[in-house]
Design an enzyme around this catalytic site. Structure first.
Site, PDB file in Angstrom:
ATOM      1  N   SER A 210      36.039  77.606  43.300  1.00 48.69           N
ATOM      2  CA  SER A 210      34.990  77.857  42.367  1.00 48.69           C
ATOM      3  C   SER A 210      34.810  79.082  41.856  1.00 48.69           C
ATOM      4  O   SER A 210      34.951  79.562  40.504  1.00 48.69           O
ATOM      5  CB  SER A 210      33.700  77.170  42.603  1.00 48.69           C
ATOM      6  OG  SER A 210      33.904  75.724  43.089  1.00 48.69           O
TER       7      SER A 210
ATOM      8  N   GLY B  23      40.820  77.911  50.973  1.00 45.30           N
ATOM      9  CA  GLY B  23      41.387  77.900  52.306  1.00 45.30           C
ATOM     10  C   GLY B  23      41.240  76.493  52.971  1.00 45.30           C
ATOM     11  O   GLY B  23      41.824  76.031  53.696  1.00 45.30           O
TER      12      GLY B  23
ATOM     13  N   CYS C 119      27.391  58.405  42.552  1.00 42.69           N
ATOM     14  CA  CYS C 119      25.994  57.954  42.869  1.00 42.69           C
ATOM     15  C   CYS C 119      25.633  58.571  44.128  1.00 42.69           C
ATOM     16  O   CYS C 119      24.295  58.827  44.147  1.00 42.69           O
ATOM     17  CB  CYS C 119      26.218  56.459  42.813  1.00 42.69           C
ATOM     18  SG  CYS C 119      27.396  55.670  44.150  1.00 42.69           S
TER      19      CYS C 119
END
Length: 399
Positions: free
Chosen positions: A73, A202, A327
């Site tokens: 990210s 990783g 959900c």
């Protein structure tokens, strides 16, 4: 207690024993700060250099093109934000797809709302493949970056990365790919594919969590992401995560050395599982490209079934999996990926992702498929919609 069958390797993987063994000395013996000058600090620095060289070798890249991060990210954020800042003098247009990981989509949303970027979100076909003609048609003189994931984390579809890289290179546009799911699973020759930046993590390849890297081709003008010290050639400050970097290097080498044999086994089991589910569970649909998909990815939608209920009941049988539906994270909306490939909400809500590893056995697959058949039958028996379907009052939405 029932034995666990772990089929959620796209979410995270077990850290390999040799990875753990390699990391341990850097916690308690060779714990010196790599920026210091004494002997144990030098050992840490040497270990970082060795891991950088190993990972670069897997990609066919240069060691100085590998920048360690805290994960995929962060690498995605760095690639998009820094590229936008560095090249905004040329333009403000970024092209991506509707099926990217949220690390890309939410970063694009930030750049759009806060930094004045213009984002084009490309459609994909029913198998989740980018349409190359639409990509070319979306390019404008202001386009500065194309970011397309190598392989989708939900449905496993592998994109035509070489062709996308060629298009980007012909137009003089930077090309970034989120390869978090693909690195270590398929060969990625960055030069041959004209990749300018690549993100990886990783813990997807039996390495530790909290470590990733961003490959930045030499000559790409990307600014520092974290300011402070001189680490990572002054582009990403902060004391390096030496144990994590060491572990990632070992995991990358392990993945490269075992890739051929490991993925052949995974493909055989993957295709066997797909064949059994298709043959034995009615009203289901395989999501993603039938063959151009990650070796370990199986994703099905089951009509008249809620994915959350299926997950919970599989867990009760000791089977770890995930759902194509969001959900489980508290959202009522189904996966953006499944909607992008054209699934109606009702079908997308009943999806299941199963991702294998080198430890998965045929017995695991058979047990899991048997349980899926049993659970789907139970859940449909409680469904008024299925009752109407059996009575002929409604038709199946799966073609």
């Amino acid at each position: 207690m029932k034995p666990m069958i772990y089929l959620d390797n796209a979410a995270t993987t077990k850290t390999a024993p040799e990875v753990v063994d390699a990391m341990l000395p850097y916690f308690s013996e060779l714990y010196g700060n790599p920026s210091s000058i004494y002997t144990i600090a030098g050992k840490s620095k040497e270990a970082i250099t060795a891991s950088r060289e190993t990972i670069a070798g897997v990609l066919g890249a240069k060691p100085e093109e590998i920048y360690f991060t805290a994960g995929g990210s962060e690498a995605d954020n760095w690639a998009l934000k820094a590229a936008f800042e560095a090249y905004k003098g040329k333009g403000n247009h970024i092209i991506t797809t509707k099926i990217e990981h949220h690390a890309i989509l939410h970063t694009c949303e930030y750049l759009e709302k806060e930094r004045g970027a213009r984002i084009t979100y490309l459609d994909v076909d029913e198998d989740g493949v980018v349409k190359l003609d639409q990509l070319e048609n979306a390019i404008t003189p202001e386009t500065i970056l194309i970011s397309v994931m190598f392989a989708n984390n939900e449905i496993g579809t592998i994109q035509p990365i070489k062709e996308i890289g060629m298009i980007a290179r012909e137009h003089g546009i930077l090309f970034h790919t989120d390869a978090v799911q693909a690195f270590g699973q398929v060969p990625i020759p960055v030069d041959e594919y004209d990749i300018d930046m690549l993100s990886s993590s990783g813990h997807k390849i039996n390495g530790p969590k909290g470590i990733g890297f961003l490959y930045i081709r030499k000559g790409v003008k990307i600014r520092s992401f974290v300011h402070g010290g001189a680490q990572e050639r002054k582009r990403r400050a902060g004391t390096e995560n030496v144990p994590g970097i060491v572990g990632y290097g070992v995991a990358a080498r392990r993945a490269a050395e075992t890739m051929r044999e490991r993925t052949q086994k995974e493909i055989q089991l993957r295709d066997y599982m797909i064949q059994r589910i298709n043959a034995e569970v009615p009203n289901c649909k395989l999501n993603g490209h039938p063959s151009r998909r990650l070796p370990n990815n199986v994703n099905f939608s089951f009509e008249f079934v809620e994915g959350e209920s299926l997950l919970i009941m599989l867990d009760m049988e000791g089977i770890c999996a995930s759902s194509g539906s969001a959900c489980t994270s508290g959202s009522l909306d189904p996966s953006h990926v499944l909607l992008a490939i054209g699934l109606p909400h009702e079908i997308a809500h009943g999806s299941l992702r199963l991702t294998l590893s080198d430890e998965t056995t045929k017995e695991d697959i058979d047990f899991t498929v048997d349980k899926i058949k049993e659970i789907v039958k139970k859940l449909r028996a409680m469904s008024p919609l299925y009752e109407d379907f059996v009575a002929g009052k409604t038709k199946s939405m799966i073609q």
